[in-house]
Design a protein around this motif. Sequence first.
Motif, PDB file in Angstrom:
ATOM      1  N   ARG A  89       0.728  -1.228   0.100  1.00  0.00           N
ATOM      2  CA  ARG A  89       0.123   0.118  -0.121  1.00  0.00           C
ATOM      3  C   ARG A  89       0.988   1.269   0.134  1.00  0.00           C
ATOM      4  O   ARG A  89       0.747   2.162  -0.715  1.00  0.00           O
ATOM      5  CB  ARG A  89      -0.690   0.079   1.250  1.00  0.00           C
ATOM      6  CG  ARG A  89      -2.225  -0.924   1.151  1.00  0.00           C
ATOM      7  CD  ARG A  89      -2.965  -0.844   2.493  1.00  0.00           C
ATOM      8  NE  ARG A  89      -4.020  -1.759   2.554  1.00  0.00           N
ATOM      9  CZ  ARG A  89      -5.058  -1.679   1.860  1.00  0.00           C
ATOM     10  NH1 ARG A  89      -5.328  -0.645   1.575  1.00  0.00           N
ATOM     11  NH2 ARG A  89      -6.095  -2.300   2.049  1.00  0.00           N
ATOM     12  N   GLU A  90       1.959   1.272   0.839  1.00  0.00           N
ATOM     13  CA  GLU A  90       2.948   2.374   0.979  1.00  0.00           C
ATOM     14  C   GLU A  90       3.534   2.609  -0.455  1.00  0.00           C
ATOM     15  O   GLU A  90       3.505   3.819  -0.845  1.00  0.00           O
ATOM     16  CB  GLU A  90       3.946   2.121   1.977  1.00  0.00           C
ATOM     17  CG  GLU A  90       4.935   2.984   2.278  1.00  0.00           C
ATOM     18  CD  GLU A  90       5.988   2.535   3.133  1.00  0.00           C
ATOM     19  OE1 GLU A  90       7.161   3.029   2.900  1.00  0.00           O
ATOM     20  OE2 GLU A  90       5.809   1.522   3.946  1.00  0.00           O
ATOM     21  N   GLY A  93       0.804   3.238  -3.452  1.00  0.00           N
ATOM     22  CA  GLY A  93      -0.260   4.149  -3.504  1.00  0.00           C
ATOM     23  C   GLY A  93      -1.478   3.774  -4.029  1.00  0.00           C
ATOM     24  O   GLY A  93      -2.027   2.702  -3.856  1.00  0.00           O
ATOM     25  N   ASP A  94      -2.121   4.492  -4.949  1.00  0.00           N
ATOM     26  CA  ASP A  94      -3.405   4.397  -5.532  1.00  0.00           C
ATOM     27  C   ASP A  94      -3.268   3.213  -6.341  1.00  0.00           C
ATOM     28  O   ASP A  94      -4.514   2.542  -6.519  1.00  0.00           O
ATOM     29  CB  ASP A  94      -4.017   5.481  -6.257  1.00  0.00           C
ATOM     30  CG  ASP A  94      -4.445   6.617  -5.460  1.00  0.00           C
ATOM     31  OD1 ASP A  94      -4.498   6.541  -4.019  1.00  0.00           O
ATOM     32  OD2 ASP A  94      -4.549   8.161  -5.790  1.00  0.00           O
TER      33      ASP A  94
END
Length: 180
Positions: A89-90, A93-94
Amino acid sequence: YYVNDAGRQTDILGASLWVRYLELCGEKLPFPANGYPADYIIQTAEMLKGMVGESLRRPADQVMAGLPPDEAEGGDKEAHIDALIARARELLGDNYARMVRIGIGQQVAAIRGTLDDFGVQFDRWFSEREMVERGEIAVAMDKLKASGLTYEQDGALWLRTSELGDEKDRGLLRSDGTHT
């Protein structure tokens, strides 16, 4: 047909897909003990790479830096996969959510194909993710809490299904706030 497309299982799918994608990009990293090792993940990773090229590639040492050890190294496989999900996730990102949606889309397509092979048709397909987004899960949780059949233990919320004939109570919310 209820599509289980929200929660921890989808995050494990995402982490598994990303590791297989990274392998296809030439990165060398261990596959997580709590990941989904099936061939369909590799096939989906191949499709993903065809769609996005190497845009989701991150160096293996950056992906693995500071993660708790996995089961093979004497660590906790749950803590390891959760940290790997957080790292994905880090670093993405999107693009993480997009990658997961692609993975889920491939799985749903495969399920539809299998059902078609058996001549099974569903009139309605509905998404857990959409139910969460519309607040329907929160409403259901509130109703369960109001029923008096829930209790908290160790930061988690449980449903007293044992009072309804089940062999044990069932978790509703983990201590980290995610739904079961």
